[in-house]
Design a protein around this motif. Structure first.
Motif, PDB file in Angstrom:
ATOM      1  N   TRP A 159      43.061  37.676  39.683  1.00 19.67           N
ATOM      2  CA  TRP A 159      42.526  36.488  40.689  1.00 19.67           C
ATOM      3  C   TRP A 159      41.669  37.285  41.874  1.00 19.67           C
ATOM      4  O   TRP A 159      40.668  37.115  41.777  1.00 19.67           O
ATOM      5  CB  TRP A 159      43.445  35.763  41.426  1.00 19.67           C
ATOM      6  N   LEU A 160      42.177  38.443  42.019  1.00 24.55           N
ATOM      7  CA  LEU A 160      41.636  39.387  43.332  1.00 24.55           C
ATOM      8  C   LEU A 160      40.477  40.099  42.634  1.00 24.55           C
ATOM      9  O   LEU A 160      39.399  40.218  43.178  1.00 24.55           O
ATOM     10  CB  LEU A 160      42.672  40.519  43.910  1.00 24.55           C
ATOM     11  N   GLU A 161      40.306  40.319  41.519  1.00 23.73           N
ATOM     12  CA  GLU A 161      39.077  41.082  40.786  1.00 23.73           C
ATOM     13  C   GLU A 161      38.192  40.017  40.723  1.00 23.73           C
ATOM     14  O   GLU A 161      36.821  40.363  40.753  1.00 23.73           O
ATOM     15  CB  GLU A 161      39.751  41.642  39.463  1.00 23.73           C
ATOM     16  N   ARG A 162      38.303  38.934  40.404  1.00 21.75           N
ATOM     17  CA  ARG A 162      37.143  37.857  40.231  1.00 21.75           C
ATOM     18  C   ARG A 162      36.806  37.237  41.269  1.00 21.75           C
ATOM     19  O   ARG A 162      35.898  36.341  41.345  1.00 21.75           O
ATOM     20  CB  ARG A 162      37.501  36.965  39.210  1.00 21.75           C
ATOM     21  N   THR A 163      37.417  37.167  42.502  1.00 21.72           N
ATOM     22  CA  THR A 163      37.118  36.178  43.868  1.00 21.72           C
ATOM     23  C   THR A 163      36.547  37.250  44.914  1.00 21.72           C
ATOM     24  O   THR A 163      37.211  38.054  45.357  1.00 21.72           O
ATOM     25  CB  THR A 163      38.622  35.810  44.396  1.00 21.72           C
ATOM     26  N   PRO A 164      35.552  36.711  45.144  1.00 22.94           N
ATOM     27  CA  PRO A 164      34.735  37.521  46.195  1.00 22.94           C
ATOM     28  C   PRO A 164      35.467  37.378  47.668  1.00 22.94           C
ATOM     29  O   PRO A 164      35.816  36.074  48.066  1.00 22.94           O
ATOM     30  CB  PRO A 164      33.368  36.842  46.372  1.00 22.94           C
ATOM     31  N   LEU A 165      35.628  38.171  48.193  1.00 24.65           N
ATOM     32  CA  LEU A 165      36.294  38.186  49.705  1.00 24.65           C
ATOM     33  C   LEU A 165      35.267  38.895  50.721  1.00 24.65           C
ATOM     34  O   LEU A 165      34.997  39.966  50.715  1.00 24.65           O
ATOM     35  CB  LEU A 165      37.520  39.147  49.792  1.00 24.65           C
TER      36      LEU A 165
END
Length: 251
Positions: A65-71
């Motif tokens: 999820w973190l790899e695919r989600t822009p923060l």
């Protein structure tokens, strides 16, 4: 902003306690992960990810999820990982994730919480769990002080065993152990569907009133520990063991 994923409540408690201490927003990622919601999140304050340790690393479903989600907004990224004993060499892989996202790695804080992994270990009594959480509170307070001061989390030296656990052992552990084949429901099941609701991967469904598990288990232990009737077992190992959910709530 504080983001968290939690199966049985340990990381939820730490995230909420941390949010209370630093006065920051706390966001549960359960629905985002379950619904594959990778839409951009934004925060002007540093990002803090609170998560359990699965085989001495970040849970793979959270990593994905973190790899695919822009923060966006802040480029500062802290991690807090709860564990029953040690996070091993997880910090190395978190640093790689930060580099991949173009964010600044501010370190990882290890917080020892009560054991919840019913598939392999023994869970504590309520009294034992509360004593462990009392000790953990001091670590959470230390993390809060560092966040308030804008300081990095400590980066302790990792032992050879820790490096092996987070590397080779983690790679072997998932294909060999992380599956739902041993989960089953006993006659105590009342078809309430709670196990379906708490699965972050939508891996549980009811068939004939009884839960059936699919092939996408992450071993978060939510189904077995959150069953209100204690009707779910994991092979023979879980028989007679206390079901664990975090017994302490943030006031």
């Amino acid at each position: 902003m504080i983001l968290y994923f939690s199966g049985t409540g340990n990381s939820e408690y730490v995230a909420q306690k941390l949010g209370q201490l630093v006065g920051d927003e706390v966001l549960n990622l359960f629905e985002a992960i379950k619904n594959s919601d990778f839409s951009e999140r934004r925060s002007q304050r540093p990002w803090v990810v609170v998560a359990p340790t699965y085989a001495w690393r970040l849970p793979r479903i959270l990593q994905a999820w973190l790899e695919r989600t822009p923060l966006s907004g802040s480029a500062e990224l802290y991690f807090v990982m709860t564990c029953g004993g040690s996070i091993g060499g997880a910090g190395r892989y978190l640093a790689e994730l930060c580099a991949q996202k173009g964010m600044n790695d501010r370190g990882c804080m290890e917080i020892v919480m009560p054991e919840n992994y019913l598939a392999l270990f023994t869970t504590p009594t309520r009294e034992e769990a509360l004593r462990t959480i009392e000790k953990a509170d001091r670590g959470i307070e230390s993390a809060a002080r560092l966040l308030k001061g804008g300081e990095d989390f400590p980066r302790p030296e990792v032992s050879f065993g820790g490096r092996v656990n987070s590397g080779l052992v983690n790679r072997l552990f998932y294909p060999l152990f992380v599956h739902a084949k041993k989960f089953y429901a006993t006659d105590a099941c009342v078809s309430c569907g709670r196990c379906v609701e708490v699965c972050p991967l939508g891996n549980v469904r009811l068939s004939g009133g009884k839960p059936v598990w699919g092939e996408h288990c992450t071993h978060c232990m939510a189904c077995i520990c959150r069953c209100p009737k204690g009707a779910i077992e994991y092979g023979r190992h879980s028989r007679g063991l206390p079901r664990y959910t975090c017994p302490k709530k943030v006031q």
